[in-house]
Structure formats: C-alpha cells, structure tokens
Scaffold this active site. Sequence first.
Site, short mmCIF file in Angstrom:
data_model
loop_
_atom_site.label_atom_id
_atom_site.label_comp_id
_atom_site.label_asym_id
_atom_site.label_seq_id
_atom_site.Cartn_x
_atom_site.Cartn_y
_atom_site.Cartn_z
N GLU A 29 54.67 -16.12 -21.97
CA GLU A 29 53.62 -16.54 -21.05
C GLU A 29 53.63 -18.05 -20.83
OE1 GLU A 29 51.56 -14.78 -19.16
OE2 GLU A 29 52.40 -12.88 -19.90
N ASP A 30 54.79 -18.60 -20.50
CA ASP A 30 54.93 -20.00 -20.12
C ASP A 30 54.78 -21.00 -21.26
OD1 ASP A 30 55.56 -19.50 -17.59
OD2 ASP A 30 53.60 -19.93 -16.72
N ALA A 31 54.62 -20.54 -22.47
CA ALA A 31 54.49 -21.50 -23.56
C ALA A 31 55.85 -22.14 -23.84
CB ALA A 31 54.00 -20.81 -24.82
#
Lengths: 600, 388
Positions: free
Chosen positions: A217-219
């Site tokens: 999730e884009d981390a």
Amino acid sequence: MSDVYLNQKFVGTFDDGQKLAQLMREDRRRNALSSNLNVFYDEKSDDVYVENGRGRVRRPLIVVREGQPLLTEKHILQLEKNEISWSDLIKQGVVEYLDAAEEENAYVAFFEKDLTPEHTHLEVTPLAMLGMATALVPYANYNQSTRLNAGSKNQKQALGLYAANFAVRMDMDVNVLNYPQSPIVQTVMHDISEYDKHPAGQNVVVAIMSYKGYNMEDAIILNKASVDRGLARSTYFRPAVAEELRYAGGLIDEVSIPDKDVKGYKSERDYRFLEEDGIISPEAFVKEGDVVIGKTSPPRFLSSLEEYSLASSTRRESSLAMKHGEQGIVDFVLITENEEGNRLIEVRIRDQRIPETGDKFTSRHGQKGVVGLIVPQADMPYTGAGIVPDIIFSPHGIPSRMTISHLIELLGGKVGSLAGRKINGTAFDVEPEERLRHELLSMGFRENGVETMYNGLTGEMFQAKIFVGNMYYLKLKHMVANKLHSRARGPIQLLTRQPTEGRAKEGGLRLGEMEKDTFVAHGASLLLKERFDSDKTLVPVCENCGIIAVFDGFKNKSYCPLCKENTKISQIEISYAFKLILDEFKSLGLYPKLELESKY
Amino acid sequence: MSNVFKDYEDKFPKNIMEGLKAYIPKDTSETKTRKILEEAWKEYQEACVEAGECVGLVAAESIGEPGTQMTLNTFHFSGVAEMNVTMGLPRIIEILDGRKKASTPMMEIYLKKPYSAGKDIRKVALSIKETLFSEVATGFSINIAEGVIEAQLDREKMKDIGITDAILGKQVGNHLKKGYTLRISGDSMILKCRSKEEALNELYKAKEKIKTIHLKGVKDISQVLPVRRGEEYIIITAGSNLRDMLQLEEVDSSRTTTNNIFEIAEVLGIEAARQAIINEVFKVIESQGLNVDVRHIMLVADTMCTSGMVKGITRYGVVSEKSSVLARASFETPIRHLINASLVGETDNLNSVVENVMLNQPIPVGTGLPGLVTTLKSEKKKDAKESN
C-alpha cells in the site's frame, strides 16, 4: 463592416476586421504599437477585440512568417554573447506575447520541424506549457497528466532549504532539511529557478522490490544505517510568542517568573527553566507543560480587586507553556516591540526530526508513500557489488499509476551517479534513454538497470533480478510527530461535558452518527451505552412535577424549585447532553416533565 | 398425504408451502414427507431473523452504502432525443421521498396478440401519442378589429397523424368558450368572436388555450418508442397515464406498467404500489451493477405502504408517524415537532432506539432487548401478606 471594441467598449467600425487585426499586429511587431496590446478577430460575429488592460494571462511565442521562424541562429549567437536580451527580441518583433483571446487566431507549432506555411507562431519551448513546479518533474512527457499534478503538488510540500537566512527568521511552523542535495537528474527549470540554491531533497539508492509486506500500500522501507548517517533528517522550528498587553486603567501584563501567590500558579517545576527576566534560557530542553515565557496579567474585573483588597495576589497567571505533545530545544530568543509599542517576546523552539515509521516521502513523480519499516543495514538486501539501497519501493505502485518517468529517473540517476555527471531530464528535451542504457552497459552494468540481489536476512540470492538505481527523494512536511494522537482520559468541554475536540486539545476521537449505527446494527446495546458514557451524570429529579431538582451543597440535600420541600426526589442517570436539551426545551416554553418509574 | 401438509400449513408462508408441495413427488410416503417437512421447518427457522435484530437499520445501511458509489444519473434511449430517464441516486431519492410527480414519468406498454408480434406497431404507437393543437398548426394570427383568430394548419402533418377536419372541429369545438364560431377553410382554421367588443387580451388568452387543446391519443404521453423485447414488441413512452392506457383495446392490461408509483397506487391499489416501489428501486440498484438483497428494499417499501397509501421517508411521511416525540424531533425541524407535541401534551415512552441513545440508556435492540422478570424482595413480602 466589423465592430471594433477596445477593452470591451465599442469604439467604432472598420471595413475588414481581419485586415485591421493583421495591420495592428504588424504595427505591434514593428514596435509602432505597445507590445502589451492584443488583437482578437472573432470570425463568427465579425468583431475585433483589442485589449491592453491589466489582468490578462499572456505567454510568449516565436513569430513565424511563411513557415520560417523569425528567431534565427544569429539571434541565438547574439543572445549567447549577451549582445541582445529578451526584451530586444520583443522589440524586434521576433517574440510576442499572446493573450487567451489572440491565441484563438494563432496556429502554433510545437516543434520547429512541424512548421508549415499555415503556422503563425512557434512555441519557444514545449516546456512553457508546464508551470514552475511541474517543469521540475524529470521525464514529465513520459507520464499521465494526473501524475504530473500529483508530482508537482508533492514537491511544494517537500522539506528543503526554504530560505538561506532561516537562522535569523521567526517563521511560524517551518522545517529545514539538514543535508539537502542537488538532484542528479535535472531539468532546465532547475537551472532557471536556481534550484541548487534551495534544494529540497536527497539522492538515494532505490531498489524496486517488496520487503516482507512492510512496503505494501505505497509504503517504503528505509535503511537504518542511512537514517543514522543523516538521511532525510530535518529540523522543525516553531516560535512561542507573548506580548505585554496594556489594559484599561494603566494596567499591563508583566513578563516575569510568577509569584507563588498568583492566581493559577502552576508548579515550581514548570518554571524551572526561566531566567530572572521570566524568559527561558537558550538551549534548554523543554517538554510539554514547561513554561517558555512566564507572564502575569492584571485581574480580569476591577471590582474583584476592591472586594478582597489583596491587590498583589489577584494578578492572574498567563504564562506561555509548551503544548500537549510538544518538545524541543530553545533555539533563539527575540525581544522587541510590536506596532502598538507593546513589548513582544518571541522564543523559537527547534526540534530535530529523525525519519521514523509514518513519515511521508515521495519521488518527483507523484509516488508518495509512508515509511513502513526501518530495517537495519544487515537485514537489507544487497547487490553483488555490495550496494545496499537506502529505500525499498514497492513495484505495485507502478502498473496502475503508469509513472514511467519514475522508472527512467531511476535509470538516469544510476548513470549519473556512476559517470559523475548531471543528467538532463527536461520534458520533451531529454537525454535519450537509449544513450543512458548504452552508457550503463559500457560501465559494466546490465543495460536495463537490473542487478542480482541477495536477501539480507538469509544471504540467499533472489531469483528475480532487481531494478536498482539512484533517485531524488523528497521528505514531505507531514510527519507523524505532528500528528500522532490518542486518548484514554482527558479534558472535557465546559458546556457539554463531552471530550474536547482535536489533537491540540488532547481531544477524543469522535464516535459519530454512522459509527453509532454500526453498534446498533450489531445489537451491541450495552457496549454502545458504555461508549456514550463520557458525559453521563446523576441528576436529581422531582417525582412530583418531573422537573430537574436543585442540589443544595450546604445542606447536602436536593430540593425541587417548583414543589419546594417535601417531595420525593430521585437520582437518575442520563447523559449531560440530555440534561442540556431539557433546559433548552424549558427555554422554548415547553414543560419537559420526566415521569420516573422503577427500572426493575 | 395431504394431512401431513395440513399440519404445516399454518407454520410456513404460503409460497414456501406451495413450493414444497410442488417439489415433493406425489408418491412419497407419509413418513418420508413428514421428515422432509420437519427438516424444512428447521431450516426455515434458522433462516428467520432473530428477535431483536435491527432490521430497519441494516436495511438503511445496506441501501445507503451502495448509494455512495452510484454514478451516472440519466439513461438515454437511442433514437429519441427527448427521451431520457432519471436513474441512479436521484431516482432512488425520488422514489423513497414519495414524490407525487416523477421527474421522468415513463410507461412500458405490453400489447395484445396480433400487435405484440409487431403488427401495425408504428401505427399503434402513434395513436397512443398525444397530439396537441399546436403541433398541427404552423402559425397563428389575430385580427383585433374583427375579433378573429386564424390558425394555419399543417395539412401534411395532420394526414400523417390521421386527424381529419371533423376530429379537429369536434375537439376544438368542445373546448370553445361561448360566443365563438369555428370555420375550417382550406389550410386555415378561423375562429370568430361574435361580440366584436372582445379585448385583445381575451383573444390572446383564447389563442393560447387553443394551442393546448388535446386532439388525439392518450393524454400526457409526449413520446412513444416501439421496442423489441425478447420475442415481442412493446411500446415505451415518455409521460404516463395508466388509467387511460388500460382502457385501450390493443393494450395488455395485465402487464402494462408505469414508473409513477402514485398512479399505480391509485389505479391498481396499494399492494401493486408496494411491488412497484420494490421493482423501481431494485431496477436502479441493478443497473448500477450493485448488489443489494431485495428484502431490504421490501422492508422499505412495506414501511412506505403500511398506512394504506404511499408515504415517503420524509418528515411529512413515514417519520411523522413515529410515536416518539424525541425520535421525530431528532430527524428534521425539531422545534416544530416539539412545540406541536407539547400543545397536546404528548408522552414519550422511550420505546425505540433514538430516544434511548439520547438519554444514554441501553437501546431496546439486540442484547438490550431481553429483560429479567423477577419479583423484588419487598414486593414478595407484600404479596405474601396479601395472600395471607
């Protein structure tokens, strides 16, 4: 016969509007008319609109005659030698500014090679269609436009060297990146805006791979060693301001260490950092609740002064203390006067911000993400050559967003850092990817930028080749340290007795209407009651008239204001908000009679 | 055999009972049948909603959440520019608010045998469409001096639609005020006022009125579109008039329907209206590709129709019927509800959810519903004494 309008006002007619527009434009190019003037011929209505007022957005274009741009090699040579300037080009009619209306009459070529005899203008550079921040995105022409929007928006929030004199400024809420760098992959806008004088990011080694799910999730994953070496370290500055206000009757606030008998005196500990003048000493490490500027104010009402006639003790404490959750080191103290001539004390507090999980980072392509994990260098994956990435970026961020520029920058940055030169990534005018790949190959790397990498935890080789390279990464101003918030017990509002709102006031997290519904839907009746117990109160109610009774603290007894004594008064448990609405009913002239009955 | 079914007749709802009867083969033995029914009864009870389940709120959430994802609020028919249908969230709001006037009334007309196969389909469709006088007139002129209104007629169009001078004369004549004479000559229709005193104003009014005279077709049907649906042809119309449509002999009155719920309630009754609400709401949700269980919609439709007429989920409709003052006040216009309640001295017995949330008391659903029935010690003694 065409109507002619000057600044939207009718001024007369002319036989051939098209001709008039043409003549006026020629005059403008000959410098016989102001270069600030624009003419628009509307073919549909056969009107001519002449504008020279303010407030029009205009942009420069190169004039084209018979398929040939008026700007020649000669001009460029002269420009390079500084013999002529931009304004000379305008005077010569080589370049002219068009407004939105006149653009409708123009036929503008994007590139010189596209020119045909029908063209009237040539774009100075295609980059001109982008704004300042968008032009800073490298390889922008490889991207979807929405990503450019996101990319330029993110750059505005990046931490950097916002002003060279930041050390002597008193700005509210600013951040300074401790070791900013100039990007390896640049655009001409970096030169034009002198980006090297106020850089806002750092060049890092990025590997595109996943890491145990901590970058989903884009981390992103940060390398602990990089962080320890000072990667993305920044300083947060916030001033505390206090003013010695003047009140009616010659009374005045006083900055000093408050006396112990002052109304609202905190504790001796809270004032421990104050010097004799009531102002904190520089380099003191302050935490929440510590007083930064000690201050007392005169009593609020003069009448209360006469009543007790203890003049000295009635001053109020009005010190400025560190707010909830804040900490820092006193950096700088400024004592001055404001416009009204009141003494003004400003204390700047500095706080070092080391990247932590939850801080927000972004590349220049709208690929923002939050730190998901900081991994010790020993556990980070490494390449055959022993290179350990600073950041691990998730490959899932790429397909749906289609930010090709992100991938090319990674490659360009790799070439740039290996060859020791800056790479040109200006939109529509880039150093060809082909050449970058060749150069990479010639330096002994795979031409597509992938490398064999090894699992840092097990030492095993990864089956897949990993795309690694260098990128310019920005730390954004949204840091968890400013946002983290939780509460179990805490302050309540005076009126409603419900928890306060917002992080600054150590507020509660609202369980709203729709959240309430979920409890109801689950039939969790008693859990719901418990959630809303925050403002529950015991209220005495007269069983005779059903009105809320009054509790007399002296007699330790409740009585009904309507029925007086001798009625049965019972305690009921309701939310304080309901007690308030009963009061409001009474103010409406309604009689909210409570009929009590035994619960069992 | 039938005895076995009889035992369960009162337990199962009718349609489940019928389903079971049809499903179980006739030659099944009695004991076997009993066993099957017993199993079915267990299953049925399992499927029932538990006491205290908050069905209304779950229905609201189940319709409300997909509602946030709805897009695209109109639907266009190919071929007819003026025909589009409100769909999506605006349509759902329209239905649940119980608006008297649908924003885009529409009918689906099924036809009887020869026509349903496509016989004269265009002609039938055109005969349904309403024709106003203004459609066959190309222009009007008023002669004040003589008190004459002259309308130029579009002969070609009249022929197309099938309006003869006789129909025209009859329809216009029916709507004429006294004191006017009508004459049709050639391509114009001349109206003459007997008393020449008639003011210009009056003449103008008369002219405007003539424009709206209904000549032919079914009232309020502004557009028709014959469409093939499966094996048969149906007619979709813009504008709705169920009552008149069902009178027509070409029309299959058992399947023809409209999207105007109030019309259905009026013509076919409240049960039909309930079903219409369910169908219309479900149609919208389905068209958006969302998945909502019909039973949620059925519950909403039921609440809207229980009073015997269609009531919207508004402060004037269903909400005004709530017994609790506080519940009504917490919806909309609280002060008005409170003052009206206080005028008659209403009592709120705190029987429902909203009121109890306000008072911070356990709400009477789910775990808050069951109570413990016991006699208090003091009361026990009293009881004992009394019995002595």
